[in-house]
Write a protein that holds these residues in place. Structure first.
Motif, PDB file in Angstrom:
ATOM      1  N   LEU A   3       0.847  -1.191   0.000  1.00  0.00           N
ATOM      2  CA  LEU A   3       0.000   0.000   0.000  1.00  0.00           C
ATOM      3  C   LEU A   3       0.885   1.245   0.000  1.00  0.00           C
ATOM      4  O   LEU A   3       2.068   1.184   0.348  1.00  0.00           O
ATOM      5  CB  LEU A   3      -0.900   0.005   1.226  1.00  0.00           C
ATOM      6  CG  LEU A   3      -1.901  -1.145   1.338  1.00  0.00           C
ATOM      7  CD1 LEU A   3      -2.622  -1.076   2.679  1.00  0.00           C
ATOM      8  CD2 LEU A   3      -2.884  -1.108   0.182  1.00  0.00           C
ATOM      9  N   ALA A   4       0.313   2.374  -0.338  1.00  0.00           N
ATOM     10  CA  ALA A   4       1.083   3.618  -0.456  1.00  0.00           C
ATOM     11  C   ALA A   4       1.830   3.966   0.831  1.00  0.00           C
ATOM     12  O   ALA A   4       2.980   4.393   0.787  1.00  0.00           O
ATOM     13  CB  ALA A   4       0.172   4.767  -0.869  1.00  0.00           C
ATOM     14  N   GLY A 120       1.668   2.579  -5.227  1.00  0.00           N
ATOM     15  CA  GLY A 120       1.769   2.096  -3.853  1.00  0.00           C
ATOM     16  C   GLY A 120       3.179   2.296  -3.334  1.00  0.00           C
ATOM     17  O   GLY A 120       3.759   3.360  -3.489  1.00  0.00           O
TER      18      GLY A 120
END
Length: 131
Positions: A3-4, A120
């Protein structure tokens, strides 16, 4: 791809999956989970050779090839260092994680950077060495 802004738990879960691939002798899948630092030019064959040659640096002293074994049954404790404050420029995190070799946690350590990407965050394998 992470995820980012991955949590510590998400980063460590990705590294545990990477280790599990090594246990399965699937070095290609392990490397596909990461981006590779161009300096080290990692390949599945090179990574396996680095793990197998853990121990004395002299071939004359080396008596066996080492293998990565399951995390859950390894004796001892892993050494894990996840840093978010003092990291390479542009990185979100820097992680050092020891590997379980032949049934026990060793001092052979994989180092990773986590860097932001448009889609991400990437887990980047820097190096694998004895600390």
């Amino acid at each position: 791809m992470l995820l980012a802004f991955p949590s510590d738990d998400e980063i460590l879960a990705a590294i545990r999956s990477w280790i599990d691939d090594l246990v399965a002798d699937d070095y290609a899948t392990a490397l596909s989970r990461t981006e590779l630092d161009p300096y080290y030019q990692w390949t599945p064959t090179l990574l396996k050779a680095v793990v197998a040659s853990y121990g004395p640096s002299s071939k004359a002293l080396q008596t066996r090839e080492w293998t990565v074994t399951p995390r859950t049954s390894a004796s001892g404790s892993p050494l894990v260092r996840l840093e978010r404050s003092y990291v390479p420029q542009g990185a979100l995190a820097y992680v050092e994680h020891t590997l379980p070799l032949d049934g026990q946690w060793s001092d052979l350590t994989a180092a990773f950077r986590v860097e932001p990407r448009a889609e991400g965050a990437a887990l980047i394998l820097e190096n694998v060495r004895v600390l």
